[in-house]
Scaffold this active site. Structure first.
Site, PDB file in Angstrom:
ATOM      1  CG  ASP A  67       7.089  22.881  64.203  1.00 53.16           C
ATOM      2  OD1 ASP A  67       6.095  23.404  64.754  1.00 53.16           O
ATOM      3  OD2 ASP A  67       8.122  22.607  64.824  1.00 53.16           O
ATOM      4  CG  ASN A 136      16.410  16.458  70.189  1.00 49.02           C
ATOM      5  OD1 ASN A 136      15.972  17.607  70.171  1.00 49.02           O
ATOM      6  ND2 ASN A 136      16.030  15.552  69.308  1.00 49.02           N
ATOM      7  CG  HIS A 138      13.818  19.530  68.297  1.00 46.93           C
ATOM      8  ND1 HIS A 138      13.256  18.294  68.526  1.00 46.93           N
ATOM      9  CD2 HIS A 138      12.942  20.415  68.858  1.00 46.93           C
ATOM     10  CE1 HIS A 138      12.115  18.438  69.170  1.00 46.93           C
ATOM     11  NE2 HIS A 138      11.906  19.711  69.382  1.00 46.93           N
ATOM     12  CD  GLU A 143      14.000  15.897  65.883  1.00 44.48           C
ATOM     13  OE1 GLU A 143      14.639  16.454  66.798  1.00 44.48           O
ATOM     14  OE2 GLU A 143      13.004  15.185  66.085  1.00 44.48           O
TER      15      GLU A 143
HETATM   16  C1  F6R Z   1       6.971  23.402  68.329  1.00 50.62           C
HETATM   17  C2  F6R Z   1       8.383  23.182  68.004  1.00 50.62           C
HETATM   18  C3  F6R Z   1       9.271  22.383  68.868  1.00 50.62           C
HETATM   19  C4  F6R Z   1       9.081  22.631  70.366  1.00 50.62           C
HETATM   20  C5  F6R Z   1      10.014  21.753  71.173  1.00 50.62           C
HETATM   21  C6  F6R Z   1       9.818  21.925  72.654  1.00 50.62           C
HETATM   22  O1  F6R Z   1       6.337  24.173  67.348  1.00 50.62           O
HETATM   23  O2  F6R Z   1       8.798  23.617  66.976  1.00 50.62           O
HETATM   24  O3  F6R Z   1      10.610  22.663  68.515  1.00 50.62           O
HETATM   25  O4  F6R Z   1       9.317  23.977  70.638  1.00 50.62           O
HETATM   26  O5  F6R Z   1       9.817  20.413  70.838  1.00 50.62           O
HETATM   27  O6  F6R Z   1       8.563  21.447  73.001  1.00 50.62           O
HETATM   28  P1  F6R Z   1       7.977  21.632  74.478  1.00 50.62           P
HETATM   29  O7  F6R Z   1       7.740  23.082  74.641  1.00 50.62           O
HETATM   30  O8  F6R Z   1       6.693  20.849  74.472  1.00 50.62           O
HETATM   31  O9  F6R Z   1       9.002  21.114  75.421  1.00 50.62           O
END
Ligand code: F6R
Length: 241
Positions: A67, A136, A138, A143
């Site tokens: 992403d 959450n 995702h 989301e």
């Molecule tokens: C990042 C992504 C997100 C993160 C998630 C956890 O490319 O796709 O899904 O993996 O938000 O983020 P952290 O590791 O910062 O807790």
């Protein structure tokens, strides 16, 4: 589902790097799916170290990131282009021309998403996809919602994700509210998936991955329908589950 529970973040990072190295060493031209965020940073450090030591060779891989914020300049320190360069690509012998990240500078986001999806298909699909989990639930930026999307698409970030990612910005109001993300089917089509989770904040999301629910309230729970998923987490993310 395979579950690897490590003592702490450092051990989790080493264990995850080992899985990636096994993949690349057994298939040097692997198509890798990479993630950003805090969780994989330690794993990328391990990979960089092992690449310098000659234990793994990135020269033949193709990479697709999950992403990117939208819109965002490639040069922005919060862009995932910047993140990947800083944390991995500038530290290993990857062929930059074979690295792909949804383009935060694209004029036409819909066309960019269509092209991204096609590029993944043309590369033969993703061999190993690394995922972090949002607290959450995702994955990528899919989301929690009543409906999820299959393919790479433009999405709006939830307030929970904006708040969680505000730590990288000067204030929450500067966090982009939209992103380009692989969809649920893009992720599910990967041949192997490795999910990383660290810290107690991720317990609810890890629980939704491991219990018997499949719900769009926790997109990560959909991974139960995939036959080759490995969760690599630390005790804090797993304890009492
Ligand atoms: C990042 C992504 C997100 C993160 C998630 C956890 O490319 O796709 O899904 O993996 O938000 O983020 P952290 O590791 O910062 O807790």
């Amino acid at each position: 589902m395979k579950v690897v529970v490590c003592k702490n973040y450092e051990e989790m990072s080493v264990a995850a790097a080992k899985i990636i190295e096994e993949q690349i060493n057994s298939k040097p031209e692997s198509v890798m799916g990479f993630a950003t965020g805090s969780t994989p940073v330690g794993m990328y450090t391990e990979l960089a170290k092992d690449c310098s030591a000659g234990k793994v060779d990135f020269s033949k891989i193709t990479a697709f990131n999950l992403d990117e914020y939208y819109p965002i300049a490639h040069s922005d320190e919060n862009s995932y282009v910047y993140f990947m360069k800083e944390n991995l690509f500038s530290k290993v012998n990857v062929d930059y021309s074979k690295t792909n990240i949804p383009d935060g500078e694209a004029k036409d986001a819909v066309a960019e998403c269509e092209q991204y999806e096609k590029k993944i298909e043309k590369a033969g699909g993703i061999d190993l996809q690394i995922l972090g989990i949002g607290k959450n639930g995702h994955i990528g930026f899919n989301e929690p919602d009543a409906k999820l999307y299959a393919n790479t698409h433009l999405t709006s970030l939830t307030q929970s994700t904006i708040d969680a990612n505000a730590r990288f910005f000067e204030s929450a109001s500067l966090v982009p509210t939209k992103a380009l993300t692989m969809g649920m089917a893009t992720i599910m089509k990967a041949k192997k998936i490795v999910v990383l989770a660290s810290g107690k904040d991720k317990k609810a999301a890890v629980s939704a991955l491991l219990d018997d629910r499949i719900t769009t309230d926790f997109p990560v729970s959909m991974l139960k329908m995939h036959s080759d998923v490995t969760l690599v987490c630390d005790e804090a993310a797993y304890m009492d589950l």
